[in-house]
Write a protein that holds these residues in place. Structure first.
Motif, PDB file in Angstrom:
ATOM      1  N   LYS A 130       0.843  -1.200   0.000  1.00 23.73           N
ATOM      2  CA  LYS A 130       0.000   0.000   0.000  1.00 23.73           C
ATOM      3  C   LYS A 130       0.877   1.248   0.000  1.00 23.73           C
ATOM      4  CE  LYS A 130      -4.292  -1.797   0.964  1.00 23.73           C
ATOM      5  NZ  LYS A 130      -4.129  -3.116   1.574  1.00 23.73           N
ATOM      6  N   VAL A 137       1.372   6.058  -7.128  1.00 23.35           N
ATOM      7  CA  VAL A 137       0.203   6.849  -7.537  1.00 23.35           C
ATOM      8  C   VAL A 137       0.511   8.339  -7.399  1.00 23.35           C
ATOM      9  CG1 VAL A 137      -2.199   7.393  -7.035  1.00 23.35           C
ATOM     10  CG2 VAL A 137      -1.427   5.057  -6.933  1.00 23.35           C
ATOM     11  N   PHE A 138       1.228   8.687  -6.346  1.00 23.02           N
ATOM     12  CA  PHE A 138       1.638  10.073  -6.183  1.00 23.02           C
ATOM     13  C   PHE A 138       2.428  10.523  -7.416  1.00 23.02           C
ATOM     14  CE2 PHE A 138       4.955  13.094  -5.016  1.00 23.02           C
ATOM     15  CZ  PHE A 138       4.206  14.123  -4.463  1.00 23.02           C
ATOM     16  N   VAL A 140       2.432   9.464 -10.510  1.00 19.27           N
ATOM     17  CA  VAL A 140       1.712   9.657 -11.763  1.00 19.27           C
ATOM     18  C   VAL A 140       0.588  10.681 -11.633  1.00 19.27           C
ATOM     19  CG1 VAL A 140       2.260   7.390 -12.713  1.00 19.27           C
ATOM     20  CG2 VAL A 140       0.197   7.691 -11.341  1.00 19.27           C
ATOM     21  N   SER A 141       0.260  11.097 -10.405  1.00 21.56           N
ATOM     22  CA  SER A 141      -0.878  12.006 -10.234  1.00 21.56           C
ATOM     23  C   SER A 141      -0.471  13.446  -9.994  1.00 21.56           C
ATOM     24  CB  SER A 141      -1.744  11.568  -9.050  1.00 21.56           C
ATOM     25  OG  SER A 141      -2.154  10.248  -9.192  1.00 21.56           O
ATOM     26  N   ARG A 202       4.858   1.279 -11.083  1.00 24.03           N
ATOM     27  CA  ARG A 202       3.634   0.545 -11.434  1.00 24.03           C
ATOM     28  C   ARG A 202       3.942  -0.609 -12.373  1.00 24.03           C
ATOM     29  NH1 ARG A 202      -1.617   3.642 -12.368  1.00 24.03           N
ATOM     30  NH2 ARG A 202      -2.085   4.094 -10.214  1.00 24.03           N
TER      31      ARG A 202
ATOM     32  N   ALA B 225      -6.613  11.666 -15.619  1.00 18.20           N
ATOM     33  CA  ALA B 225      -5.649  12.292 -14.718  1.00 18.20           C
ATOM     34  C   ALA B 225      -4.533  12.958 -15.518  1.00 18.20           C
ATOM     35  CB  ALA B 225      -5.068  11.245 -13.769  1.00 18.20           C
ATOM     36  N   ILE B 229      -3.636  17.112 -15.849  1.00 12.33           N
ATOM     37  CA  ILE B 229      -2.317  17.688 -15.607  1.00 12.33           C
ATOM     38  C   ILE B 229      -1.828  18.419 -16.853  1.00 12.33           C
ATOM     39  CG2 ILE B 229       0.095  17.106 -15.127  1.00 12.33           C
ATOM     40  CD1 ILE B 229      -0.905  14.833 -13.389  1.00 12.33           C
ATOM     41  N   PHE B 274      -3.946  18.339  -8.142  1.00 18.41           N
ATOM     42  CA  PHE B 274      -3.403  17.104  -7.584  1.00 18.41           C
ATOM     43  C   PHE B 274      -4.526  16.226  -7.024  1.00 18.41           C
ATOM     44  CE2 PHE B 274      -0.937  15.153  -3.868  1.00 18.41           C
ATOM     45  CZ  PHE B 274      -0.550  14.070  -4.624  1.00 18.41           C
ATOM     46  N   SER B 277      -6.540  14.714  -9.897  1.00 17.90           N
ATOM     47  CA  SER B 277      -5.911  13.675 -10.694  1.00 17.90           C
ATOM     48  C   SER B 277      -5.665  12.416  -9.874  1.00 17.90           C
ATOM     49  CB  SER B 277      -4.626  14.195 -11.355  1.00 17.90           C
ATOM     50  OG  SER B 277      -3.536  14.069 -10.487  1.00 17.90           O
ATOM     51  N   ILE B 278      -5.328  12.569  -8.600  1.00 22.63           N
ATOM     52  CA  ILE B 278      -5.102  11.357  -7.794  1.00 22.63           C
ATOM     53  C   ILE B 278      -6.422  10.622  -7.564  1.00 22.63           C
ATOM     54  CG2 ILE B 278      -5.274  12.222  -5.413  1.00 22.63           C
ATOM     55  CD1 ILE B 278      -2.661  10.640  -4.872  1.00 22.63           C
ATOM     56  N   ASN B 281      -7.136   8.707 -10.641  1.00 26.65           N
ATOM     57  CA  ASN B 281      -6.232   7.560 -10.726  1.00 26.65           C
ATOM     58  C   ASN B 281      -6.649   6.431  -9.796  1.00 26.65           C
ATOM     59  OD1 ASN B 281      -4.259   7.785 -12.705  1.00 26.65           O
ATOM     60  ND2 ASN B 281      -3.089   9.263 -11.512  1.00 26.65           N
ATOM     61  N   ASP B 285      -7.866   2.724 -10.804  1.00 25.15           N
ATOM     62  CA  ASP B 285      -7.198   1.520 -10.298  1.00 25.15           C
ATOM     63  C   ASP B 285      -8.214   0.558  -9.697  1.00 25.15           C
ATOM     64  OD1 ASP B 285      -4.820   2.514 -11.091  1.00 25.15           O
ATOM     65  OD2 ASP B 285      -4.037   2.945  -9.086  1.00 25.15           O
TER      66      ASP B 285
END
Lengths: 317, 295, 333, 339
Positions: A130, A137-138, A140-141, A202, B225, B229, B274, B277-278, B281, B285
């Protein structure tokens, strides 16, 4: 092996021609007069016509394209309307600067990304997964240009540890590999590294999980390999794909450096592109995009051939 | 899985199993991260829709006397921007353009890219070669470069940057659609459908689409996402939204000058990008793993 | 008996390994000059090892892959021409695939899968649903319980029953069964084999039964065609072939059958080595690399399928008069 | 030295439960089995009977987090259940080693066959790499791989199925294990190749005096290699005995059914195969009594209440059935089977 590489090179030719065509067409999409930035508003029609002939804008498109292409192949990308210097020289200098931070960023991203990826893939479902996945994830975001600003606020403005912008004393003209200059690399490179970090993490996580679920892992355990020995096999299986992803990410960073370079005023291709767009310097714009895109195509080619050399399963006939 | 009676066919009462998407939704609902992310996304969309009712002040009205107030100032819970406009209101209104520019290009690209990819994948042969090699040309540009180049060439503006972003996302979606469709086309059940004498259109509609749209859609969702950006990035560069429209990327740009005086203020619009987009994402997922029924 | 399906000179090459300029460098010769007839009402067994072209033959017959050369005639009409368009042909000939899971659409219910064919051929929605339900009932799946289910909720045997029902939904006359029972457990296999026998009688079907399992083919088929690397090795009535095989490959294949008798275990392997790669197969008789009777002629000339009696023929130089092989019979005067 | 030879494999009341899913799955439900030195036992059963799970338990290959294992396993005196860490990996490949069903999947695709065998040898023996390579080459010759020197340097996908399985056998035997485990080693092979591999295994077994546990779903294969056959159904061994006893006078209705559903010989027109009705039970939801009762024509009330104990029906021949009196020959057609 050689045949495969030759085949790949040949397959790349039409793409390169297509890329050149797109670069050429791109500029002619632009509304307005291509000479607007060099001409004084009250320039006479005669001067206008003269310059049109000089830059070749008066000829039909296909002829312009062919002339441009032939000269580009010879390394002549024309003259910057704004500075009057050869476009190729301007780009060459800028590419070097961008390559510096992009390579450093890719390296940082690869190291962190593979680490997080392996941790997450090996401990799938656990809190370690996790945590590592959260880092991915951080990566790519996060809007990286914003992250750059945050880092400037914290490390340059608040803590004063690192310089906020620029390439150091004397700019890029006077670059040296010393601390005064190198510290200017750190913030842009770290900021840039979050995207490849996220994507590589990822990819590696998915690869590791997939490989660990395969029967040959049971085979390795059955012959008595300890976990470290099994890990060695996992690494060799993951390597071709993750190195390929790394190579492609380097290409993305090279082409996508404009946002970071704008934040950090880093004198690379991105800043050059920015100038070219806002000053409507068409030859420079065309040349920069062409060089970056061809660089990306070539990099893809190298990655592909390299990957096939690394992975015995890929037919190399 | 409980079977629910679903009517009578030819005198037989048929017990119908819950369909694929019902199962996916059920699995999705058991992933706390994904559910929270989906709620945030819904909240952001609601914020955009109801902006006029939510915003405490006029986002366009500025007072030069109250420029760059820090968050927590009286009457301005999140401070004011460089023209003295209420930050909170501008952030709320900003959701409108920012979300619009993040989502619409992806859906436009989905429509175009999926059609190209599915046709190329199902027909194969020369059609495939021509379509996919054309896509490869656009794929040869790093996405940021292509977006900037197109937006730069077309000139600043919302419409132009949305067009540029759409063009950026067509090739990757087409590629995914092509590979998924090629995979499905060679499956035995498609062969069986062909063997029953069905034509290409019926097979695509009845046998192929149901199996490819899901994965293509999830892939497109994951691009939202990226699009957020990129779109904000274009505005940040001055290639997207023009002032005085409230847009998170543009706000990030105009507040950059205040980085030394009001760092917290400058960080706010980026934080919104941010969070959005998170959330997209994490939601994607969750959706992807919910659709991976085998696991 | 009349020939319902006539196969003549069927060839399929798959290109592999394209060269620098996209020209294929080599081919997989999957099927090479295949000739045979399928008679009305019979079960023809098609046996051979992996890579011998059994499955390609099935797909060629259904026109799921285009043949490189050759013709297929159904009741004397050439398939795929104006005499007999594909769609009309496919109403008459249906196929059951080996992989019961992959051959059902995971997004469709069992009833939807079975009803798909009739709907395509213009049967009304109600009629198609009714036909699906009655066929499900017929293959042993209670429609009330199974019609609304999805593939992943069924066992292997149940899925193969659905596939059989789906193949029958167009009321075809010929069923091509491509390793239809190979993936099933033995106890389930027996159930499905019995079902196939019952259905054949009830619907007057003709079967092309493709399998690698010689025991099952012997049980099901009246005639057997043995394939080796894309070519016919031997063709004959089942019992004649099983008791008096004339091709060394057929003999070896039969010799590889396990005895089931603890006191008569296998002493030596009838042939050595693996089947060769179908890319660039051996010249001449494709079996000569593994054949203990091979002579020079075997590697230079392709043997002709020679009739031995009314219903038995073999492609071997040892049975071909005047072939030049030491064991060949003299050419009739 | 004691007078009575210790069995090479001794399994007592093995239970394996997979706990990863929504419901625990009782894959193995109380298996007792022992193998003497130099003996080959075939574990026969259909998919889901627990035969492969039993085999993998001996090497403790099931993921520890999602598996509950109970009972005792001893291999040549080693208490396998108590092994941890280095002792467990020392045991794997040396105490007992395994041949997998699909060598294409069970071998690492990015290492050459030679590298994979040398790696195993170096793991267990303190010898040089060149010595290990010589040993690997020696094993390639013993499993009759043509041009072994060259084949050592090929990757798994470059070999044919039969050659790959030979390499897998060489790998499994490379460290002279006390017990060889074979998981359907010929199922993925063509008939003409299957015979070759079975003969090779039998020759090596005789030559080296190997003790072997051989899992298969094919009775013919079991007859070909085994001294004794153990028939598994729904996680239990329902019948065990010498090959001759189990094949010629099966006493469990399931074994009887399995033997008669096999098509062999030609079919007289109109004949149908005898079948076992229904399908195997859900392992997450086993009935309280005999798991075969719902498919068994001989089932009585007693069968559905408690799992039957093993009954000695002959010397070394046991069946877990309460109706063994009815299954004794010569009662004409085999009972327990509907035609």
């Amino acid at each position: 092996m050689f045949t495969y590489a030759a085949k790949r090179v040949l397959m790349t030719m039409p793409i390169m021609i297509g890329v050149s065509l797109v670069c050429f067409a791109l500029v002619h999409l632009a509304p307005g007069d291509p000479l607007i930035s060099v001409l004084p508003p009250d320039a006479s029609q005669a001067i206008k016509d003269q310059l049109m002939v000089l830059y070749g804008f008066d000829r039909p498109y296909y002829e312009q394209f062919l002339r441009w292409l032939v000269r580009a192949v010879q390394g002549d990308l024309g003259t910057s309307i704004r500075t009057g210097r050869p476009v190729a020289a301007e780009i060459f200098k800028a590419v070097g600067n961008t390559l510096m931070i992009a390579t450093l960023a890719t390296f940082i991203g690869f190291v962190l990304g593979t680490f997080f990826g392996f941790v997450a893939g090996y401990f799938r479902g656990s809190w370690l997964d996790k945590l590592a996945s959260a880092a991915a994830v951080f990566g790519v975001s996060v809007p990286h240009y914003w992250l750059g600003m945050i880092l400037v606020i914290v490390f340059a403005v608040q803590l004063g540890w690192l310089p906020p912008t620029g390439a150091g004393p004397g700019g890029s003209e006077d670059w040296r590999w010393n601390w005064v200059h190198v510290q200017h690399l750190i913030l842009p490179a770290v900021t840039m590294s979050v995207i490849p970090m996220g994507i590589i993490a990822r990819t590696v996580r998915a690869l590791v999980a997939e490989i660990l679920s395969q029967e040959f892992i049971a085979g390795l355990r059955a012959k008595g390999l300890p976990e470290l020995g099994v890990f060695r096999h996992v690494v060799k299986n993951v390597a071709p794909t993750s190195l390929a992803v790394m190579g492609i990410q380097l290409g993305y960073l090279l082409g996508g450096s404009i946002l970071i370079e704008t934040v950090f005023a880093w004198p690379g291709t991105g800043l050059l592109l920015n100038d070219a767009i806002f000053q409507r310097d068409l030859p420079l714009l065309q040349g920069t995009i062409l060089v970056l895109a061809l660089f990306f195509v070539a990099l893809n080619l190298v990655v592909d051939v390299f990957q096939s050399a690394l992975d015995p399963r890929i037919q190399r006939a | 899985m409980s079977a629910v009676p679903d009517g009578v066919v030819a005198g037989v009462a048929i017990a119908r199993s819950p369909g694929y998407w019902v199962t996916v939704l059920w699995r999705f609902s058991r992933d706390p991260f994904a559910v929270v992310a989906a709620l945030v996304v819904l909240g952001l969309i609601a914020m955009a829709v109801f902006a006029p009712w939510l915003a405490p002040q006029d986002p366009f009205h500025g007072m030069s006397l109250r420029r760059l107030r820090p968050p927590g100032s009286e009457g301005y819970p999140l401070g004011t921007d460089e023209l003295g406009r209420d930050m909170l209101s501008r952030l709320i209104y900003g959701a409108r353009i920012s979300l619009f520019m993040g989502i619409v290009p992806v859906f436009a690209a989905l429509a175009v890219g999926a059609s190209i990819g599915i046709v190329a994948g199902y027909v194969g042969g020369w059609t495939n070669t021509v379509l996919m090699r054309t896509m490869d040309v656009f794929f040869a540009f790093p996405s940021v470069l292509l977006a900037v180049a197109l937006a730069g060439a077309l000139g600043p503006g919302i419409l132009n940057s949305m067009l540029a972003l759409t063009l950026v996302f067509v090739p990757p979606i087409a590629r995914v659609a092509e590979s998924v469709t090629t995979g499905v086309r060679t499956r035995d059940y498609v062969e069986a459908a062909k063997a029953s004498g069905a034509g290409a259109l019926i097979i695509i509609r009845k046998q192929v689409l149901g199996n490819v749209l899901g994965p293509i859609f999830v892939y497109a969702m994951s691009l939202i996402a990226v699009c957020m950006i990129l779109a904000s990035g274009l505005s940040f560069l001055g290639l997207g939204v023009k002032p005085p429209q409230p847009d998170w990327g543009l706000m990030l740009n105009t507040l950059r000058t205040a980085i030394y005086t009001q760092p917290l203020l400058c960080a706010l619009p980026g934080l919104m990008i941010f969070i959005t987009s998170i959330s997209f994402n994490l939601m994607t997922d969750g959706l992807r793993s919910a659709m991976d029924i085998k696991a | 008996m009349t020939a319902l399906l006539e196969v003549r000179g069927l060839v399929k090459n798959f290109p592999v390994n394209t060269g620098v300029f996209g020209r294929p460098k080599s081919f997989v010769s999957a099927v090479d000059h295949l000739d045979f007839d399928l008679h009305e009402g019979e079960t023809l067994g098609l046996v051979g090892e992996s890579g011998c072209g059994k499955s390609t033959t099935a797909r060629l017959l259904m026109h799921l892959v285009a043949p490189t050369a050759g013709t297929i005639r159904f009741e004397g009409r050439t398939v795929g021409t104006s005499e007999l368009p594909l769609k009309a042909f496919r109403r008459q000939v249906q196929m059951v695939f080996q992989d019961s899971y992959a051959s059902l659409n995971p997004r469709l219910t069992v009833a939807e899968s079975v009803a798909f064919g009739p709907l395509v051929h213009g049967v009304s929605r109600d009629e198609a649903a009714a036909r699906a339900n009655s066929l499900l009932e017929r293959v042993g799946l209670d429609p009330a319980r199974f019609a609304g289910r999805f593939t992943h909720e069924l066992s292997g045997g149940q899925r193969q029953r659905v596939n059989i029902a789906r193949a029958l939904a167009l009321q075809p006359r010929v069923l091509i069964l491509d390793e239809a029972v190979s993936a099933l457990d033995k106890s389930v296999e027996a159930q499905v084999l019995n079902l196939l026998l019952d259905l054949k009688e009830e619907f007057h079907l003709t079967y092309l039964f493709i399998s690698h399992d010689l025991e099952v083919v012997r049980f099901m088929a009246a005639r057997v065609l043995v394939m080796y690397l894309g070519r016919v090795a031997e063709l004959g009535a089942t019992e004649a072939l099983y008791t008096g095989s004339r091709h060394p490959y057929t003999t070896a294949l039969l010799g590889s059958l396990l005895s089931m008798d603890p006191d008569h275990r296998a002493e030596s392997a009838p042939i050595a080595g693996d089947p060769p790669n179908p890319i660039d197969p051996p010249a001449g008789c494709r079996f000569h690399t593994r054949c203990s009777f091979a002579e020079p002629v075997c590697s230079s000339r392709v043997p002709v399928l020679t009739p031995l009696g009314s219903a038995h023929s073999v492609a071997c130089h040892m049975s071909e008069p005047g072939s030049g092989h030491g064991c060949a019979p003299q050419r009739a005067a | 030295m004691t007078g009575v030879a210790e069995p090479v494999l001794d399994i007592r009341n093995l239970r394996v439960t997979f706990t990863g899913g929504a419901k625990p799955v009782n894959a193995v439900d109380g298996v007792d089995l022992s193998i003497e030195r130099g003996e080959v036992v075939a574990l026969l059963g259909e998919s889901g009977s627990g035969k492969s799970v039993t085999l993998r338990s001996i090497l403790r290959l099931h993921p520890a987090k999602r598996t509950r294992m109970e009972g005792a396993i001893h291999v040549a005196g080693t208490n396998v259940m108590a092994l941890e860490g280095g002792a467990l990996t020392d045991f794997r490949g040396k105490g007992a080693s395994m041949i997998f069903q699909e060598p294409m999947l069970a071998l690492d695709p990015v290492y050459t066959l030679g590298e994979q065998i040398i790696e195993a040898i170096l793991r267990h023996e303190n010898i040089s790499t060149s010595e290990a390579r010589r040993r690997a080459l020696d094993w390639f010759e013993r499993v009759r791989i043509p041009s072994p020197e060259r084949r050592l340097d090929t990757y798994p996908h470059e070999m044919s199925g039969g050659m790959r399985q030979r390499a897998m056998i060489a790998l499994a035997l490379a460290c002279n294990p006390k017990l060889l485990l074979a998981d359907e080693p010929t199922t993925a092979l063509d008939a003409t190749v299957q015979v070759q591999i079975l003969l090779l295994l039998r020759d090596l077994q005789r030559e080296l005096g190997l003790s072997m546990l051989f899992v298969t779903h094919d009775i013919g294969v079991a007859v070909e290699v085994a001294d004794r056959i153990a028939v598994m159904y729904a996680g239990r061994i329902v019948e065990i005995g010498s090959v001759r006893d189990v094949i010629r006078s099966p006493r469990h209705p399931y074994t009887l059914g399995l033997l008669s559903t096999r098509p062999h010989g030609g079919r007289l027109s109109g004949n149908r195969l005898p079948t076992i009705p229904g399908s195997p039970p859900d392992l997450a939801n086993l009935p309280p009594g005999c798991a075969f009762a719902m498919r068994c024509a001989l089932a009585a009330d007693a069968c559905r209440i408690a799992a039957p104990e093993a009954v000695e029906v002959g010397p070394g021949h046991q069946a877990r059935c309460v109706r063994t009196a009815e299954t004794a020959r010569p009662a004409g057609a085999p009972a327990g089977v509907s035609a």
